[in-house]
Design a protein around this motif. Structure first.
Motif, PDB file in Angstrom:
ATOM      1  N   ALA A   1       0.847  -1.191   0.000  1.00  0.00           N
ATOM      2  CA  ALA A   1       0.000   0.000   0.000  1.00  0.00           C
ATOM      3  C   ALA A   1       0.879   1.236   0.000  1.00  0.00           C
ATOM      4  CB  ALA A   1      -0.940   0.018   1.213  1.00  0.00           C
ATOM      5  N   ILE A   2       0.340   2.314  -0.564  1.00  0.00           N
ATOM      6  CA  ILE A   2       1.032   3.605  -0.560  1.00  0.00           C
ATOM      7  C   ILE A   2      -0.029   4.671  -0.351  1.00  0.00           C
ATOM      8  CG2 ILE A   2       0.890   3.817  -3.081  1.00  0.00           C
ATOM      9  CD1 ILE A   2       3.621   5.236  -2.997  1.00  0.00           C
ATOM     10  N   ALA A   3       0.303   5.701   0.421  1.00  0.00           N
ATOM     11  CA  ALA A   3      -0.698   6.711   0.759  1.00  0.00           C
ATOM     12  C   ALA A   3      -0.015   8.032   1.099  1.00  0.00           C
ATOM     13  CB  ALA A   3      -1.553   6.256   1.943  1.00  0.00           C
ATOM     14  N   PRO A   4      -0.752   9.152   0.977  1.00  0.00           N
ATOM     15  CA  PRO A   4      -0.192  10.441   1.406  1.00  0.00           C
ATOM     16  C   PRO A   4      -0.036  10.452   2.918  1.00  0.00           C
ATOM     17  CG  PRO A   4      -2.150  10.734   0.009  1.00  0.00           C
ATOM     18  CD  PRO A   4      -2.106   9.292   0.393  1.00  0.00           C
ATOM     19  N   LEU A   5       0.955  11.164   3.396  1.00  0.00           N
ATOM     20  CA  LEU A   5       1.095  11.343   4.840  1.00  0.00           C
ATOM     21  C   LEU A   5      -0.161  12.006   5.401  1.00  0.00           C
ATOM     22  CD1 LEU A   5       4.754  12.710   5.161  1.00  0.00           C
ATOM     23  CD2 LEU A   5       3.959  10.430   5.826  1.00  0.00           C
ATOM     24  N   PRO A   6      -0.588  11.614   6.593  1.00  0.00           N
ATOM     25  CA  PRO A   6      -1.724  12.310   7.215  1.00  0.00           C
ATOM     26  C   PRO A   6      -1.428  13.797   7.366  1.00  0.00           C
ATOM     27  CG  PRO A   6      -1.167  10.294   8.407  1.00  0.00           C
ATOM     28  CD  PRO A   6      -0.056  10.529   7.430  1.00  0.00           C
ATOM     29  N   LYS A   7      -2.465  14.625   7.261  1.00  0.00           N
ATOM     30  CA  LYS A   7      -2.260  16.068   7.367  1.00  0.00           C
ATOM     31  C   LYS A   7      -1.667  16.452   8.716  1.00  0.00           C
ATOM     32  CE  LYS A   7      -5.878  17.424   4.093  1.00  0.00           C
ATOM     33  NZ  LYS A   7      -7.148  18.172   3.900  1.00  0.00           N
ATOM     34  N   ASP A   8      -2.013  15.700   9.751  1.00  0.00           N
ATOM     35  CA  ASP A   8      -1.466  15.994  11.074  1.00  0.00           C
ATOM     36  C   ASP A   8      -0.323  15.042  11.417  1.00  0.00           C
ATOM     37  OD1 ASP A   8      -3.141  13.816  11.159  1.00  0.00           O
ATOM     38  OD2 ASP A   8      -3.905  14.230  13.170  1.00  0.00           O
ATOM     39  N   GLY A   9       0.291  14.477  10.386  1.00  0.00           N
ATOM     40  CA  GLY A   9       1.417  13.576  10.594  1.00  0.00           C
ATOM     41  C   GLY A   9       2.476  13.784   9.541  1.00  0.00           C
ATOM     42  N   GLN A  10       2.845  15.035   9.293  1.00  0.00           N
ATOM     43  CA  GLN A  10       3.836  15.350   8.266  1.00  0.00           C
ATOM     44  C   GLN A  10       5.243  15.134   8.830  1.00  0.00           C
ATOM     45  OE1 GLN A  10       3.046  16.537   4.870  1.00  0.00           O
ATOM     46  NE2 GLN A  10       1.225  15.479   5.610  1.00  0.00           N
ATOM     47  N   THR A  11       5.719  13.912   8.734  1.00  0.00           N
ATOM     48  CA  THR A  11       7.031  13.561   9.269  1.00  0.00           C
ATOM     49  C   THR A  11       7.666  12.477   8.427  1.00  0.00           C
ATOM     50  OG1 THR A  11       8.229  12.743  11.213  1.00  0.00           O
ATOM     51  CG2 THR A  11       6.009  11.884  10.873  1.00  0.00           C
ATOM     52  N   ASN A  12       8.991  12.483   8.369  1.00  0.00           N
ATOM     53  CA  ASN A  12       9.696  11.360   7.732  1.00  0.00           C
ATOM     54  C   ASN A  12      10.417  10.511   8.781  1.00  0.00           C
ATOM     55  OD1 ASN A  12      11.787  13.088   8.412  1.00  0.00           O
ATOM     56  ND2 ASN A  12      12.906  12.800   6.505  1.00  0.00           N
ATOM     57  N   ASN A  13      10.004  10.639  10.034  1.00  0.00           N
ATOM     58  CA  ASN A  13      10.558   9.836  11.112  1.00  0.00           C
ATOM     59  C   ASN A  13       9.644   8.637  11.345  1.00  0.00           C
ATOM     60  OD1 ASN A  13      10.950   8.925  14.014  1.00  0.00           O
ATOM     61  ND2 ASN A  13      12.621  10.393  13.801  1.00  0.00           N
ATOM     62  N   ALA A  14      10.179   7.439  11.109  1.00  0.00           N
ATOM     63  CA  ALA A  14       9.363   6.228  11.173  1.00  0.00           C
ATOM     64  C   ALA A  14       8.782   6.002  12.561  1.00  0.00           C
ATOM     65  CB  ALA A  14      10.187   5.024  10.743  1.00  0.00           C
ATOM     66  N   ARG A  15       9.549   6.334  13.590  1.00  0.00           N
ATOM     67  CA  ARG A  15       9.093   6.037  14.958  1.00  0.00           C
ATOM     68  C   ARG A  15       7.953   6.954  15.377  1.00  0.00           C
ATOM     69  NH1 ARG A  15      14.806   4.448  17.993  1.00  0.00           N
ATOM     70  NH2 ARG A  15      15.568   3.172  16.266  1.00  0.00           N
ATOM     71  N   ASP A  16       7.864   8.122  14.744  1.00  0.00           N
ATOM     72  CA  ASP A  16       6.696   8.981  14.968  1.00  0.00           C
ATOM     73  C   ASP A  16       5.537   8.535  14.080  1.00  0.00           C
ATOM     74  OD1 ASP A  16       7.985  10.566  16.845  1.00  0.00           O
ATOM     75  OD2 ASP A  16       8.757  11.947  15.331  1.00  0.00           O
ATOM     76  N   LEU A  17       5.851   8.195  12.843  1.00  0.00           N
ATOM     77  CA  LEU A  17       4.799   7.895  11.883  1.00  0.00           C
ATOM     78  C   LEU A  17       4.007   6.660  12.272  1.00  0.00           C
ATOM     79  CD1 LEU A  17       3.628   8.907   9.196  1.00  0.00           C
ATOM     80  CD2 LEU A  17       5.212   7.373   8.021  1.00  0.00           C
ATOM     81  N   VAL A  18       4.678   5.621  12.773  1.00  0.00           N
ATOM     82  CA  VAL A  18       3.965   4.383  13.081  1.00  0.00           C
ATOM     83  C   VAL A  18       2.986   4.537  14.237  1.00  0.00           C
ATOM     84  CG1 VAL A  18       5.806   2.901  12.211  1.00  0.00           C
ATOM     85  CG2 VAL A  18       5.820   3.577  14.609  1.00  0.00           C
ATOM     86  N   LYS A  19       3.087   5.629  14.975  1.00  0.00           N
ATOM     87  CA  LYS A  19       2.151   5.857  16.078  1.00  0.00           C
ATOM     88  C   LYS A  19       0.829   6.452  15.599  1.00  0.00           C
ATOM     89  CE  LYS A  19       6.068   6.983  19.093  1.00  0.00           C
ATOM     90  NZ  LYS A  19       6.686   8.059  19.896  1.00  0.00           N
ATOM     91  N   HIS A  20       0.803   6.984  14.384  1.00  0.00           N
ATOM     92  CA  HIS A  20      -0.388   7.691  13.915  1.00  0.00           C
ATOM     93  C   HIS A  20      -1.509   6.686  13.636  1.00  0.00           C
ATOM     94  CE1 HIS A  20      -3.032  10.309  11.650  1.00  0.00           C
ATOM     95  NE2 HIS A  20      -2.289  11.329  12.074  1.00  0.00           N
ATOM     96  N   PRO A  21      -2.727   6.953  14.098  1.00  0.00           N
ATOM     97  CA  PRO A  21      -3.824   5.979  13.927  1.00  0.00           C
ATOM     98  C   PRO A  21      -4.136   5.671  12.474  1.00  0.00           C
ATOM     99  CG  PRO A  21      -4.634   8.090  14.769  1.00  0.00           C
ATOM    100  CD  PRO A  21      -3.158   8.134  14.877  1.00  0.00           C
ATOM    101  N   ASP A  22      -4.025   6.654  11.575  1.00  0.00           N
ATOM    102  CA  ASP A  22      -4.303   6.378  10.158  1.00  0.00           C
ATOM    103  C   ASP A  22      -3.277   5.403   9.585  1.00  0.00           C
ATOM    104  OD1 ASP A  22      -6.353   8.134  10.423  1.00  0.00           O
ATOM    105  OD2 ASP A  22      -5.492   9.725   9.165  1.00  0.00           O
TER     106      ASP A  22
END
Length: 528
Positions: free
Chosen positions: A441-462
């Motif tokens: 799967a591939i998707a745009p970053l969430p609007k409230d999750g604009q980060t390229n840090n994996a450890r932050d990104l994996v916490k986002h519910p989306d």
């Protein structure tokens, strides 16, 4: 002892965990060191992890200051083995016993070369965890090389040990090891500095001049003492060692590369100053390695606050990865060695493997990643804003409402993922050749999750919703369902180069739990 393809010639050394044999590799007619661990890899997962991790460590074999790993495997009785370069010159631990301390320049130059090797290891996701003079070998050409890498990918938060942790060498272990802390790059920096100290003084830091053996309790107390400056050693060199051996990891030199550069800058002609980096010709017959990826990385963008109209917006604070929660269990530390300088040939094979943290619902903890080294950049194509051609046809990711998920129009495979402080580098692979991960799967970053840090990104519910075991399972082809019973799921955020190009997309990727951790072909192919 028998191993097909090898002629066993005798025992080189034997210790608490392993035996090292002198052997001849028949196919190429060379003498090698065959190291066989006495401990067993009891489960298929343990064997798979060992083989995957020894492959990561084997990637370091091209470094002039790392003892090459020629081969590895598991014997029929489930004991792991490694085939290494034979180093007839013995170890620096033995040399210290025979000849005493090394001259400052030689000790410093050895430290520079070894720190470069450790920096390359860390950049590839490999820790050593037992750096000491006994693990520094002299090869047949007089070169100095580090051996006995722990052969484990970089530890990730939340992963439990599925094979016992290695027996430490307390004289060179970092203070946090005695508190049960997980192994880290900072621990390797401490042990490396303690080793250079021993090369300069003839004994480990905090040890009595008369060679009196210390109990573990005494050594733990002495680890908290201030750095014991060495007389007759330039102040700049003492200061560099002091910074690398700070009792608290956060106060140490930031990484092995920084330690290497600080050592190289010491001017030994000036008792207190810094000067140009030394030449490396005294260490090996090849130039010093300088191609390792740097450990220092640019700070990742901060996740922006959630917009007011989003209920409960923002990244979740619980450290949970896609598809599952974190199972926190206490960990124990086994200390099983005397606090003395190791003077014999090192024979400890250390195997540290991790469960993937899978929860009863099929979820998975954060950051169970294989090591890799080179970064990949997307090729702009027909998919607006994605950097690659995408499709919604027969795409399970599209069925998840509101996330903008799509599938890549052609299979997209990866040989490995390296995660250093949440910054990801990846290596693209030919899907028809052996590889580890594949995009589903591939998707745009969430609007409230604009980060390229994996450890932050994996916490986002989306992100957790899209990169889940459910979406992955719905995306599998018929071949994928028969290839493996279990699959790991992970996330690839935008690489630094993609971020600079304005690409704000992330990928959901999966890896099959196969016998060797690799597979060929595509299991998530989408019809065009």
């Amino acid at each position: 002892m028998e191993l097909p393809g090898y002629e066993i010639q005798g025992v080189l050394g034997q210790g608490g965990f392993a035996t090292v044999y002198r052997a001849r590799q028949l196919a190429v007619g060379r003498e090698v060191a065959l190291k066989v661990d006495g401990r067993l890899l009891a489960t298929p997962r343990d064997r798979q992890r060992f083989l995957r991790e020894v492959t990561a460590a084997g990637q370091l074999s091209g470094h002039p200051h790392v003892v090459p790993v020629y081969d590895a495997g598991v014997l029929p009785d489930n004991r792991p083995y490694m085939v290494l370069e034979l180093c007839p010159g013995g170890s620096l631990g033995e040399r210290l016993v025979r000849q005493g301390p090394l001259p400052p320049k030689e000790a410093r130059d050895i430290g520079v070369g070894l720190a470069d090797a450790v920096a390359a290891a860390h950049a590839s996701g490999v820790l050593h965890r037992d750096i000491k003079p006994g693990n520094i070998m002299v090869n047949r050409y007089g070169g100095i090389a580090l051996t006995d890498f722990g052969l484990a990918a970089m530890p990730r938060p939340g992963q439990e040990l599925s094979v016992t942790r290695e027996a430490l060498t307390p004289a060179y272990a970092p203070p946090e090891a005695f508190r049960g802390a997980d192994p880290t790059p900072a621990g390797d920096v401490y042990s490396l500095a303690a080793t250079v100290y021993a090369l300069l003084s003839g004994r480990p830091p905090h040890h009595p001049d008369d060679g009196t053996h210390l109990s573990i309790a005494e050594l733990i107390v002495r680890h908290t003492w201030p750095y014991p400056a060495l007389p007759g050693v330039p102040a700049a060199l003492n200061e560099t060692l002091r910074q690398a051996m700070a009792p608290e990891p956060a106060e140490r030199l930031s990484d092995a590369g920084a330690f290497r550069d600080a050592l190289a800058a010491v001017d030994l002609a000036d008792p207190g100053g810094f000067g140009p980096a030394p030449g490396m010709n005294t260490l090996a017959t090849v130039p010093a390695y300088r191609d390792a990826a740097p450990l220092t990385v640019p700070p990742a963008p901060v996740i922006a606050p959630a917009p007011p109209d989003r209920p409960g917006g923002g990244a979740t604070t619980a450290p949970v990865a896609p598809g599952g929660g974190r199972a926190g269990r206490s960990r124990s530390l086994l200390i099983g060695a005397l606090a003395v300088v190791t003077v014999s040939v090192s024979v400890t094979v250390t195997v540290l493997t991790y469960g993937n943290g899978r929860q009863p619902d099929g979820g998975r903890d954060t950051d169970a990643r294989s090591g890799a080294s080179s970064s990949a950049s997307a090729t702009p194509s027909a998919g607006p804003g994605f950097g690659v051609a995408t499709t919604t046809e027969d795409c399970a990711a599209t069925a998840v409402d509101g996330l903008g998920g799509r599938c890549t129009a052609t299979p997209e495979c990866w040989s490995g993922i390296t995660d250093i402080s949440g910054i990801i580098t990846v290596s693209r692979a030919d899907c028809q050749a052996e590889h580890v991960w594949e995009t589903f799967a591939i998707a745009p970053l969430p609007k409230d999750g604009q980060t390229n840090n994996a450890r932050d990104l994996v916490k986002h519910p989306d992100v957790k919703t899209l990169c889940s075991q459910t979406v992955m399972a719905d995306s599998l082809s018929a071949d994928g369902r028969t290839l493996a019973r279990t699959w790991d799921v992970d996330v690839i955020p935008p690489t630094a180069s993609e971020w600079d190009k304005g690409l704000r997309v992330y990928r959901c990727v999966a890896a099959a739990e196969t016998d060797n951790g690799r597979k060929t072909g595509s299991q998530f192919a989408v019809p065009s």
